[in-house]
Design a protein around this motif. Structure first.
Motif, PDB file in Angstrom:
ATOM      1  N   UNK A 101      25.169  24.761   9.030  1.00  0.00           N
ATOM      2  CA  UNK A 101      25.870  23.968   8.029  1.00  0.00           C
ATOM      3  C   UNK A 101      25.561  24.564   6.658  1.00  0.00           C
ATOM      4  N   UNK A 102      26.536  24.614   5.789  1.00  0.00           N
ATOM      5  CA  UNK A 102      26.369  25.259   4.489  1.00  0.00           C
ATOM      6  C   UNK A 102      25.574  24.364   3.535  1.00  0.00           C
ATOM      7  N   UNK A 103      24.825  24.970   2.619  1.00  0.00           N
ATOM      8  CA  UNK A 103      23.987  24.170   1.716  1.00  0.00           C
ATOM      9  C   UNK A 103      24.763  23.263   0.776  1.00  0.00           C
ATOM     10  N   UNK A 104      26.044  23.604   0.504  1.00  0.00           N
ATOM     11  CA  UNK A 104      26.829  22.743  -0.384  1.00  0.00           C
ATOM     12  C   UNK A 104      27.611  21.675   0.384  1.00  0.00           C
ATOM     13  N   UNK A 105      27.393  21.585   1.702  1.00  0.00           N
ATOM     14  CA  UNK A 105      27.991  20.499   2.485  1.00  0.00           C
ATOM     15  C   UNK A 105      27.302  19.193   2.110  1.00  0.00           C
ATOM     16  N   UNK A 106      27.973  18.091   2.324  1.00  0.00           N
ATOM     17  CA  UNK A 106      27.380  16.794   1.998  1.00  0.00           C
ATOM     18  C   UNK A 106      26.388  16.365   3.071  1.00  0.00           C
ATOM     19  N   UNK A 107      25.487  15.481   2.681  1.00  0.00           N
ATOM     20  CA  UNK A 107      24.549  14.913   3.649  1.00  0.00           C
ATOM     21  C   UNK A 107      25.316  14.187   4.751  1.00  0.00           C
TER      22      UNK A 107
END
Length: 391
Positions: A101-107
């Motif tokens: 999952x990408x770091x700028x994806x939401x929690x």
């Protein structure tokens, strides 16, 4: 407000300060993984080719290694099993998926990935002032996400103050083994426990079939070294509890108990493993010499220590208390009326992914009712807006 919190916070917020994961290529051997897991006390090794953008194909911890060594033909030939590849181990264990999952994806996306079947997530480590990744990854686990929820638990009121029974998060304790059963019989249950972030309850059986005596947890096995595979092969589930928790250098009495049972079952390969096998050494070549001395059952251990499979340097067993981990016989428990937030605090305080639910009786007579897993807690809080009905 709760949903907005999950949507506005990035996954990178949960990864601050996390170290880069340790990894090995799929062609590496199980012995290579053991060396990394024991030598660096790493929680898990990623099976990955190291190429940026490529998928992590699996996650291997010491519990995976122990279950692999005790499965099928590997039980008789653990030295050969140590030379199998990590690809072989993953195929044999059929582990739950690891998802990137990408770091700028939401929690919120991270939560949905875990609820959708991912066992753990890998996230590229990214400097805040840079857009590009450094080519390193870190682990994001159910515990990490639960800790984030707990830090903002006020936003989930009144759901968090309701009882676990009222919220329907108490699962039946189906993963249970009688203390007199062999530890080997618990292996399929342990695999299921690892996939569901749970543990295997140990119950006395007999007249008190549902009394909670302790647990065999994947996290406890991850704190052991590879020689514990010999104890799993030799002991009952109840005896294994004490062996895992027991600290210090093994006494001859304990080693003698394992040694005798392994010899009776003709598991000479496991006998060598108990004393520290050089993975490049074939135990079959020395089985005759060990077998010839197996009648020497006086417990002095000289025959095994003097064998070609001599003791190697390794970290050995440490006591649960010395490592800051609760003993296996002291399972974390709550009651049906315990609040969701109280159960979360218990789990986080003990670095656990589950809490057993028992009847409100004396500690030595606690009746097992079920279990609350963090994954089910996340599911309730994820759908928090639908849980606002007054108690």
């Amino acid at each position: 407000m709760a949903v907005r919190l999950l949507q506005t916070h990035d996954v990178s917020d949960l990864c601050i300060g996390k170290p880069a994961l340790r990894w090995l290529p799929p062609s590496s051997t199980v012995a290579d993984a053991v060396a990394d897991l024991e030598g660096a006390a790493a929680a898990a090794i990623a099976v990955w080719d190291g190429e940026e953008g490529s998928d992590v194909v699996g996650r291997v911890c010491m519990a995976d290694v122990l279950l692999f060594l005790c499965a099928g033909a590997n039980l008789a030939s653990p030295a050969a099993a140590l030379q199998a590849t990590l690809s072989d181990l993953l195929v044999a264990g059929a582990p739950p998926p690891v998802r990137r999952i990408e770091p700028d994806a939401s929690v919120l996306e991270a939560v949905d990935s875990l609820l959708g079947g991912a066992h753990s997530l890998v996230v590229p480590i990214r400097e805040r002032w840079r857009r590009a990744s450094r080519g390193e990854l870190c682990w994001l686990t159910v515990e990490d996400v639960a800790r984030f929820f707990l830090s903002s638990i006020g936003l989930f009121s009144p759901t968090a103050s309701r009882s676990v029974s009222d919220l329907g998060v108490v699962r039946p304790a189906t993963l249970a083994v009688a203390s007199g059963d062999t530890a080997l019989s618990a292996l399929p249950l342990l695999r299921a426990a690892m996939a569901s972030h749970a543990s295997v309850a140990v119950v006395p059986g007999g007249m008190f079939p549902r009394r909670l005596a302790g647990e065999i947890s994947p996290s406890a096995l991850c704190s052991c070294d590879v020689s514990v595979a010999a104890a799993i092969a030799a002991f009952s589930a109840g005896d294994l509890l004490g062996y895992i928790d027991w600290g210090g250098a093994p006494t001859e009495a304990r080693l003698h108990a394992v040694r005798s049972r392994l010899r009776r079952r003709n598991l000479i390969g496991m006998l060598h493993l108990l004393y520290g096998v050089d993975p490049s050494y074939s135990c079959s070549s020395s089985s005759s010499s060990s077998s010839s001395s197996s009648d020497d059952d006086d417990g002095d251990g000289k025959s095994c220590v003097a064998s070609p499979c001599a003791r190697r340097g390794k970290r050995g067993l440490f006591s649960a208390r010395a490592m800051g981990r609760r003993p296996a016989a002291e399972a974390i428990v709550c009651h049906r009326g315990s609040s969701l937030v109280a159960v979360m605090v218990q789990a986080m305080a003990h670095r656990a992914t589950h809490v057993w639910v028992v009847e409100e009786e004396e500690e030595e007579e606690r009746e097992l009712v079920g279990v609350v897993c963090l994954l089910d807690v996340l599911r309730v809080l994820r759908h928090h807006p639908h849980q606002l009905t007054p108690i």
